[in-house]
Scaffold this motif. Structure first.
Motif, PDB file in Angstrom:
ATOM      1  N   GLY A  39       0.837  -1.190   0.000  1.00  0.00           N
ATOM      2  CA  GLY A  39       0.000   0.000   0.000  1.00  0.00           C
ATOM      3  C   GLY A  39       0.869   1.236   0.000  1.00  0.00           C
ATOM      4  N   CYS A  40       0.276   2.352  -0.367  1.00  0.00           N
ATOM      5  CA  CYS A  40       0.971   3.634  -0.299  1.00  0.00           C
ATOM      6  C   CYS A  40       1.539   3.778   1.107  1.00  0.00           C
ATOM      7  CB  CYS A  40      -0.021   4.760  -0.603  1.00  0.00           C
ATOM      8  SG  CYS A  40       0.680   6.420  -0.458  1.00  0.00           S
ATOM      9  N   SER A  41       2.704   4.394   1.234  1.00  0.00           N
ATOM     10  CA  SER A  41       3.307   4.527   2.563  1.00  0.00           C
ATOM     11  C   SER A  41       2.405   5.335   3.493  1.00  0.00           C
ATOM     12  CB  SER A  41       4.696   5.152   2.474  1.00  0.00           C
ATOM     13  OG  SER A  41       4.645   6.396   1.824  1.00  0.00           O
ATOM     14  N   PHE A  42       1.461   6.071   2.921  1.00  0.00           N
ATOM     15  CA  PHE A  42       0.491   6.815   3.726  1.00  0.00           C
ATOM     16  C   PHE A  42      -0.903   6.198   3.619  1.00  0.00           C
ATOM     17  CE2 PHE A  42       3.779   9.994   2.752  1.00  0.00           C
ATOM     18  CZ  PHE A  42       4.158  10.287   4.048  1.00  0.00           C
ATOM     19  N   TYR A  43      -0.962   4.895   3.297  1.00  0.00           N
ATOM     20  CA  TYR A  43      -2.221   4.171   3.118  1.00  0.00           C
ATOM     21  C   TYR A  43      -3.113   4.331   4.360  1.00  0.00           C
ATOM     22  CZ  TYR A  43      -5.486   0.368   2.269  1.00  0.00           C
ATOM     23  OH  TYR A  43      -6.611  -0.378   2.076  1.00  0.00           O
ATOM     24  N   GLY A  44      -4.376   4.620   4.130  1.00  0.00           N
ATOM     25  CA  GLY A  44      -5.326   4.750   5.223  1.00  0.00           C
ATOM     26  C   GLY A  44      -5.481   6.174   5.733  1.00  0.00           C
ATOM     27  N   ARG A  45      -4.588   7.059   5.340  1.00  0.00           N
ATOM     28  CA  ARG A  45      -4.691   8.463   5.746  1.00  0.00           C
ATOM     29  C   ARG A  45      -5.452   9.228   4.670  1.00  0.00           C
ATOM     30  NH1 ARG A  45       1.575   9.616   7.442  1.00  0.00           N
ATOM     31  NH2 ARG A  45       1.757   7.924   8.946  1.00  0.00           N
ATOM     32  N   PRO A  46      -6.047  10.357   5.045  1.00  0.00           N
ATOM     33  CA  PRO A  46      -6.737  11.151   4.029  1.00  0.00           C
ATOM     34  C   PRO A  46      -5.746  11.723   3.005  1.00  0.00           C
ATOM     35  CG  PRO A  46      -7.042  12.077   6.254  1.00  0.00           C
ATOM     36  CD  PRO A  46      -6.147  10.892   6.373  1.00  0.00           C
ATOM     37  N   ASP A  47      -6.227  12.011   1.844  1.00  0.00           N
ATOM     38  CA  ASP A  47      -5.442  12.640   0.771  1.00  0.00           C
ATOM     39  C   ASP A  47      -4.252  11.801   0.319  1.00  0.00           C
ATOM     40  OD1 ASP A  47      -7.178  14.808   0.925  1.00  0.00           O
ATOM     41  OD2 ASP A  47      -5.930  15.811   2.419  1.00  0.00           O
ATOM     42  N   THR A  48      -4.430  10.475   0.212  1.00  0.00           N
ATOM     43  CA  THR A  48      -3.381   9.619  -0.349  1.00  0.00           C
ATOM     44  C   THR A  48      -3.906   9.007  -1.640  1.00  0.00           C
ATOM     45  OG1 THR A  48      -4.093   7.624   0.817  1.00  0.00           O
ATOM     46  CG2 THR A  48      -2.483   9.024   1.937  1.00  0.00           C
ATOM     47  N   CYS A  49      -3.024   8.324  -2.350  1.00  0.00           N
ATOM     48  CA  CYS A  49      -3.435   7.743  -3.629  1.00  0.00           C
ATOM     49  C   CYS A  49      -4.197   6.431  -3.453  1.00  0.00           C
ATOM     50  CB  CYS A  49      -2.212   7.522  -4.512  1.00  0.00           C
ATOM     51  SG  CYS A  49      -1.095   6.230  -3.931  1.00  0.00           S
ATOM     52  N   ASP A  50      -4.233   5.885  -2.252  1.00  0.00           N
ATOM     53  CA  ASP A  50      -4.952   4.642  -1.954  1.00  0.00           C
ATOM     54  C   ASP A  50      -4.464   3.442  -2.768  1.00  0.00           C
ATOM     55  OD1 ASP A  50      -6.571   5.737   0.035  1.00  0.00           O
ATOM     56  OD2 ASP A  50      -8.026   6.444  -1.426  1.00  0.00           O
ATOM     57  N   TYR A  51      -3.170   3.443  -3.143  1.00  0.00           N
ATOM     58  CA  TYR A  51      -2.608   2.290  -3.854  1.00  0.00           C
ATOM     59  C   TYR A  51      -2.715   1.065  -2.957  1.00  0.00           C
ATOM     60  CZ  TYR A  51       0.688  -0.922  -5.964  1.00  0.00           C
ATOM     61  OH  TYR A  51       1.276  -2.029  -6.515  1.00  0.00           O
TER      62      TYR A  51
END
Length: 108
Positions: A39-51
């Motif tokens: 997942g995106c390294s910021f997965y689960g946070r708002p304003d991420t790419c949601d990979y």
């Protein structure tokens, strides 16, 4: 060459849609216990790419049952240990208070 996880060390890291390195994570949901995903390294946070991409294959129903049972037992054991610690602390405090009352009575 493979590392401990069975993944090739020579491959380049997977990039998410926002250009960051995707991070390997582990799902602990009831439907996918122990199943790894990228997942995106910021997965689960708002304003991420949601990979999001599963790394492990679909989990067998028996595997799900066993893992979920082990997790439930571990959580139950942790809860019992915390309850025991609170119980012991309460009784230590109570014992200390009784000893203090007896000492005060002996002094008077």
């Amino acid at each position: 060459m493979e590392n401990v996880d069975g993944y090739a060390q020579d491959t380049e890291p997977t990039m998410c849609m926002c250009g960051r390195n995707a991070t390997m994570r582990t799902s602990w949901t009831e439907n996918n216990p122990g199943r790894r995903f990228l997942g995106c390294s910021f997965y689960g946070r708002p304003d991420t790419c949601d990979y999001f991409k599963w790394v492990d294959p679909i989990v067998h129903p028996r595997y799900k049952s066993v893992i979920n049972g082990l997790l439930m037992n571990a959580n139950h054991k942790d809860a019992l240990e915390k309850k025991l610690q609170r119980f012991l602390m309460y009784h230590r405090i109570l014992l200390a208070m009784v000893v203090m009352v007896l000492l005060v009575r002996c002094v008077i």
